[in-house]
Design a protein around this motif. Structure first.
Motif, PDB file in Angstrom:
ATOM      1  N   GLY A 193       0.806  -1.213   0.000  1.00 49.51           N
ATOM      2  CA  GLY A 193       0.000   0.000   0.000  1.00 49.51           C
ATOM      3  C   GLY A 193       0.837   1.259   0.000  1.00 49.51           C
ATOM      4  N   ARG A 194       1.897   1.279   0.812  1.00 51.05           N
ATOM      5  CA  ARG A 194       2.779   2.449   0.867  1.00 51.05           C
ATOM      6  C   ARG A 194       3.535   2.638  -0.443  1.00 51.05           C
ATOM      7  N   LEU A 195       3.989   1.529  -1.040  1.00 51.71           N
ATOM      8  CA  LEU A 195       4.710   1.621  -2.307  1.00 51.71           C
ATOM      9  C   LEU A 195       3.790   2.085  -3.426  1.00 51.71           C
ATOM     10  N   ALA A 196       2.532   1.649  -3.391  1.00 55.80           N
ATOM     11  CA  ALA A 196       1.569   2.057  -4.419  1.00 55.80           C
ATOM     12  C   ALA A 196       1.259   3.549  -4.326  1.00 55.80           C
ATOM     13  N   GLU A 197       1.371   4.133  -3.140  1.00 53.85           N
ATOM     14  CA  GLU A 197       1.178   5.577  -3.008  1.00 53.85           C
ATOM     15  C   GLU A 197       2.254   6.336  -3.770  1.00 53.85           C
ATOM     16  N   ARG A 198       3.480   5.795  -3.785  1.00 56.67           N
ATOM     17  CA  ARG A 198       4.584   6.448  -4.499  1.00 56.67           C
ATOM     18  C   ARG A 198       4.522   6.164  -5.996  1.00 56.67           C
ATOM     19  N   HIS A 199       4.182   4.925  -6.351  1.00 55.45           N
ATOM     20  CA  HIS A 199       4.222   4.510  -7.754  1.00 55.45           C
ATOM     21  C   HIS A 199       2.912   3.799  -8.111  1.00 55.45           C
ATOM     22  N   PRO A 200       1.832   4.548  -8.348  1.00 51.95           N
ATOM     23  CA  PRO A 200       0.533   3.928  -8.647  1.00 51.95           C
ATOM     24  C   PRO A 200       0.439   3.467 -10.098  1.00 51.95           C
ATOM     25  N   ARG A 201       1.328   2.556 -10.486  1.00 49.09           N
ATOM     26  CA  ARG A 201       1.395   2.080 -11.858  1.00 49.09           C
ATOM     27  C   ARG A 201       1.149   0.582 -11.917  1.00 49.09           C
ATOM     28  N   THR A 202       0.632   0.125 -13.065  1.00 49.00           N
ATOM     29  CA  THR A 202       0.486  -1.310 -13.298  1.00 49.00           C
ATOM     30  C   THR A 202       1.852  -1.982 -13.248  1.00 49.00           C
ATOM     31  N   GLY A 203       1.924  -3.115 -12.573  1.00 44.68           N
ATOM     32  CA  GLY A 203       3.184  -3.849 -12.481  1.00 44.68           C
ATOM     33  C   GLY A 203       3.566  -4.209 -11.070  1.00 44.68           C
ATOM     34  N   GLY A 204       3.117  -3.444 -10.084  1.00 46.40           N
ATOM     35  CA  GLY A 204       3.359  -3.769  -8.685  1.00 46.40           C
ATOM     36  C   GLY A 204       4.823  -3.967  -8.342  1.00 46.40           C
ATOM     37  N   PRO A 205       5.201  -5.147  -7.841  1.00 45.80           N
ATOM     38  CA  PRO A 205       6.585  -5.387  -7.412  1.00 45.80           C
ATOM     39  C   PRO A 205       7.627  -5.083  -8.480  1.00 45.80           C
ATOM     40  N   TYR A 206       7.286  -5.318  -9.748  1.00 38.08           N
ATOM     41  CA  TYR A 206       8.223  -4.986 -10.827  1.00 38.08           C
ATOM     42  C   TYR A 206       8.547  -3.497 -10.821  1.00 38.08           C
ATOM     43  N   VAL A 207       7.508  -2.669 -10.735  1.00 42.76           N
ATOM     44  CA  VAL A 207       7.695  -1.218 -10.737  1.00 42.76           C
ATOM     45  C   VAL A 207       8.527  -0.786  -9.536  1.00 42.76           C
ATOM     46  N   TYR A 208       8.202  -1.321  -8.349  1.00 43.86           N
ATOM     47  CA  TYR A 208       8.892  -0.906  -7.138  1.00 43.86           C
ATOM     48  C   TYR A 208      10.372  -1.296  -7.175  1.00 43.86           C
ATOM     49  N   ALA A 209      10.653  -2.525  -7.630  1.00 50.01           N
ATOM     50  CA  ALA A 209      12.047  -2.984  -7.700  1.00 50.01           C
ATOM     51  C   ALA A 209      12.838  -2.191  -8.725  1.00 50.01           C
ATOM     52  N   ARG A 210      12.241  -1.909  -9.872  1.00 56.21           N
ATOM     53  CA  ARG A 210      12.963  -1.179 -10.920  1.00 56.21           C
ATOM     54  C   ARG A 210      13.230   0.261 -10.516  1.00 56.21           C
ATOM     55  N   GLU A 211      12.249   0.911  -9.885  1.00 54.84           N
ATOM     56  CA  GLU A 211      12.447   2.296  -9.469  1.00 54.84           C
ATOM     57  C   GLU A 211      13.533   2.413  -8.407  1.00 54.84           C
ATOM     58  N   ALA A 258      -1.935  -4.188  -6.160  1.00 54.90           N
ATOM     59  CA  ALA A 258      -0.749  -3.418  -6.537  1.00 54.90           C
ATOM     60  C   ALA A 258      -0.326  -3.727  -7.967  1.00 54.90           C
ATOM     61  N   VAL A 259      -0.408  -4.997  -8.364  1.00 52.07           N
ATOM     62  CA  VAL A 259      -0.019  -5.381  -9.728  1.00 52.07           C
ATOM     63  C   VAL A 259      -0.944  -4.727 -10.750  1.00 52.07           C
ATOM     64  N   SER A 260      -2.216  -4.555 -10.403  1.00 52.58           N
ATOM     65  CA  SER A 260      -3.193  -3.956 -11.316  1.00 52.58           C
ATOM     66  C   SER A 260      -3.473  -2.496 -10.976  1.00 52.58           C
ATOM     67  N   ALA A 261      -2.519  -1.815 -10.357  1.00 52.99           N
ATOM     68  CA  ALA A 261      -2.748  -0.444  -9.891  1.00 52.99           C
ATOM     69  C   ALA A 261      -3.167   0.497 -11.018  1.00 52.99           C
ATOM     70  N   GLY A 262      -2.660   0.282 -12.225  1.00 51.97           N
ATOM     71  CA  GLY A 262      -3.005   1.144 -13.348  1.00 51.97           C
ATOM     72  C   GLY A 262      -4.469   1.065 -13.736  1.00 51.97           C
ATOM     73  N   GLU A 263      -5.161  -0.003 -13.305  1.00 50.79           N
ATOM     74  CA  GLU A 263      -6.579  -0.178 -13.619  1.00 50.79           C
ATOM     75  C   GLU A 263      -7.473   0.161 -12.436  1.00 50.79           C
ATOM     76  N   VAL A 264      -6.896   0.662 -11.345  1.00 55.10           N
ATOM     77  CA  VAL A 264      -7.662   0.990 -10.140  1.00 55.10           C
ATOM     78  C   VAL A 264      -7.876   2.495 -10.062  1.00 55.10           C
ATOM     79  N   ARG A 265      -9.114   2.899  -9.873  1.00 56.55           N
ATOM     80  CA  ARG A 265      -9.405   4.318  -9.713  1.00 56.55           C
ATOM     81  C   ARG A 265      -8.797   4.847  -8.419  1.00 56.55           C
ATOM     82  N   ASN A 266      -8.230   6.059  -8.494  1.00 54.24           N
ATOM     83  CA  ASN A 266      -7.589   6.672  -7.325  1.00 54.24           C
ATOM     84  C   ASN A 266      -6.635   5.681  -6.672  1.00 54.24           C
ATOM     85  N   ALA A 267      -5.673   5.173  -7.476  1.00 50.40           N
ATOM     86  CA  ALA A 267      -4.802   4.075  -7.041  1.00 50.40           C
ATOM     87  C   ALA A 267      -3.983   4.425  -5.805  1.00 50.40           C
TER      88      ALA A 267
END
Length: 467
Positions: free
Chosen positions: A89-107, A238-247
């Motif tokens: 949840g905390r990571l999704a606040e910073r990076h509300p993008r589709t991909g979840g753990p992939y996005v967090y690890a890459r960033e 988190a993995v589908s954050a790009g498809e969630v409203r107000n992610a």
């Protein structure tokens, strides 16, 4: 907000600091009447539906040999799972993008760590889908005899995989509807046993607190090895954050609510079965929820009712996991770390990812039935329990990295201590998952990861070629 679209070639030079997410626009892939953003209820249903598959229907019998100390193990694991949910949840606040753990690890750590997270998660999803479909055939056989012949069972397993895939091809609107309906339908019978069983509860059915024969601590650890993987799926929103409203807000809320809801059903359902079915009978039971329903209401219709509930549960779980299996490769493909075809979307769904995943899962299913040996398949399933922990650990490490770095734009100093404790608990939970997978699964899983290193080398080289 991250808007999906065309693939861009990043600069060949390695990044010293994480790059900000790129905004891309796709005029066709994310709009239309069949594409719809998920609200909080559907995102929560996605989490709960993916955590609770069909395992809950045999779980009480699996842990019964250890006694009621297994409820303590459930409690410990629930704390770890909710800590992991809070981290997502905390990571999704910073990076509300589709991909979840992939996005967090890459960033946090760059392309290689992001690719490993995407690769490991992708393997987890399509192998797990094959395993789930094969397991669902066992429940289908109670309603419609299909297990009498190898090929009828195989065709049934393939049908159970392709129906959710077709719902995904139809668009996110239908994925969300199927997920919400299947989650409601599966929880009605589960809550019936979990809550109704309390009215038929008899303490003399519980058996000993520790039936393992050793210390309570060793019993909790041994029992936890069976329960550790019951919470896989906490990352679903988190993995589908790009498809969630107000992610930024809803991903964290859906993750925590969904995980807590699944934990409630697990704990209360197991406790009710313990109290309605005699311990010596429960240890030998192959359908503990059926036995509980029969004990509560009499007759022998419990087997049919539970089989139907399990089938609905697994179909809904396959629907959610099929979507997740395409989301992480989609995010990686946008960054040039997976084939560009995985970045194509139609009606809000990465259709190429869904297609490739269901084909691979189908081939694995056919191989399982052709070989006639469950052992190879069981090893592959255990491998997925290890590969799932790789993105968990990388995501948790990303949260720790942000907290320790002290960057003001990434860290809420008022919550620094609390976030640090939660991240530490989530890291310990993830390591416990690795330990629980066993030596053979870790060995095989590492081979899968090393195969990914070769794939990464190819794509990294292609990205550095002149456009």
């Amino acid at each position: 907000m991250h808007v999906p679209g065309t693939v861009t070639q990043p600069a060949p030079a390695p990044r010293e600091t994480p790059a900000a997410p790129t905004t891309r626009h796709d005029p066709t892939g994310d709009t239309g009447k069949h594409a719809r953003r998920f609200g909080l209820p559907v995102a929560t249903a996605l989490v709960m539906g993916n955590i609770i598959g069909g395992g809950i229907f045999v779980l009480p019998a699996s842990v019964a040999p250890y006694g009621t100390v297994s409820l303590v193990a459930f409690g410990v694991l629930t704390v770890g799972a909710i800590a992991l949910a809070l981290v997502f949840g905390r990571l999704a606040e910073r990076h509300p993008r589709t991909g979840g753990p992939y996005v967090y690890a890459r960033e946090a750590f760059g392309d290689f760590a992001g690719f490993l997270a995407a690769w490991a998660y992708w393997i987890t999803t399509w192998v797990s889908n094959a395993a789930l479909a094969v397991a669902a055939v066992g429940y289908l056989d109670v309603l419609v005899p299909v297990n009498g012949h190898r090929w009828t069972a195989c065709l049934a397993a393939l049908g159970l995989q392709w129906l959710p895939a077709l719902a995904n091809f139809a668009g996110t609107r239908y994925v969300g509807a199927v997920q919400l309906v299947s989650t409601v339908l599966k929880f009605v019978p589960l809550l019936l046993v979990a809550v109704g069983g309390l009215f038929f509860f008899r303490s003399d059915n519980l058996g000993p607190f520790d039936a393992h024969g050793g210390s309570a601590i060793s019993a909790v650890s041994a029992c936890a090895a069976l329960l550790l993987f019951s919470y896989l799926g906490v990352e679903s929103a988190a993995v589908s954050a790009g498809e969630v409203r107000n992610a930024r807000r809803n991903v964290g809320r859906a993750t925590v609510i969904g995980t807590a809801g699944a934990a409630f059903v697990y704990l209360l359902g197991t406790l009710s079965v313990f109290g309605t079915v005699a311990h010596d009978r429960l240890v030998k039971s192959s359908a503990p929820f059926s036995d509980a329903v029969n004990a509560m209401f009499g007759g022998s219709w419990g087997g049919w009712a539970v089989a139907l509930a399990a089938l609905v549960s697994m179909t809904g779980c396959l629907n959610g996991w099929t979507l997740l299996s395409a989301q992480t490769p989609y995010a990686a493909a946008q960054d040039g770390l997976f084939p560009a075809a995985f970045a194509r979307r139609r009606r809000g769904v990465p259709t190429v990812g869904v297609g490739v995943t269901v084909v691979l899962a189908s081939l694995l299913t056919v191989y399982n039935y052709m070989s006639g040996s469950a052992k190879v398949f069981e090893i592959l399933v255990l491998v997925t329990t290890f590969t799932a922990t790789v993105p968990y650990l990388l995501a948790t490490a990303a949260q720790i990295f942000h907290l320790v770095s002290g960057r003001r734009e990434l860290v809420d100093r008022a919550r620094l201590v609390r976030d640090g404790v939660v991240a530490a608990v989530a890291a310990a939970f993830s390591m416990w998952l690795v330990a629980g997978a066993g030596y053979a699964a870790v060995y095989q899983g590492v081979l899968f990861l090393f195969a990914g290193v070769v794939v990464y080398a190819v794509f990294a080289a292609r990205r550095q070629q002149p456009a």
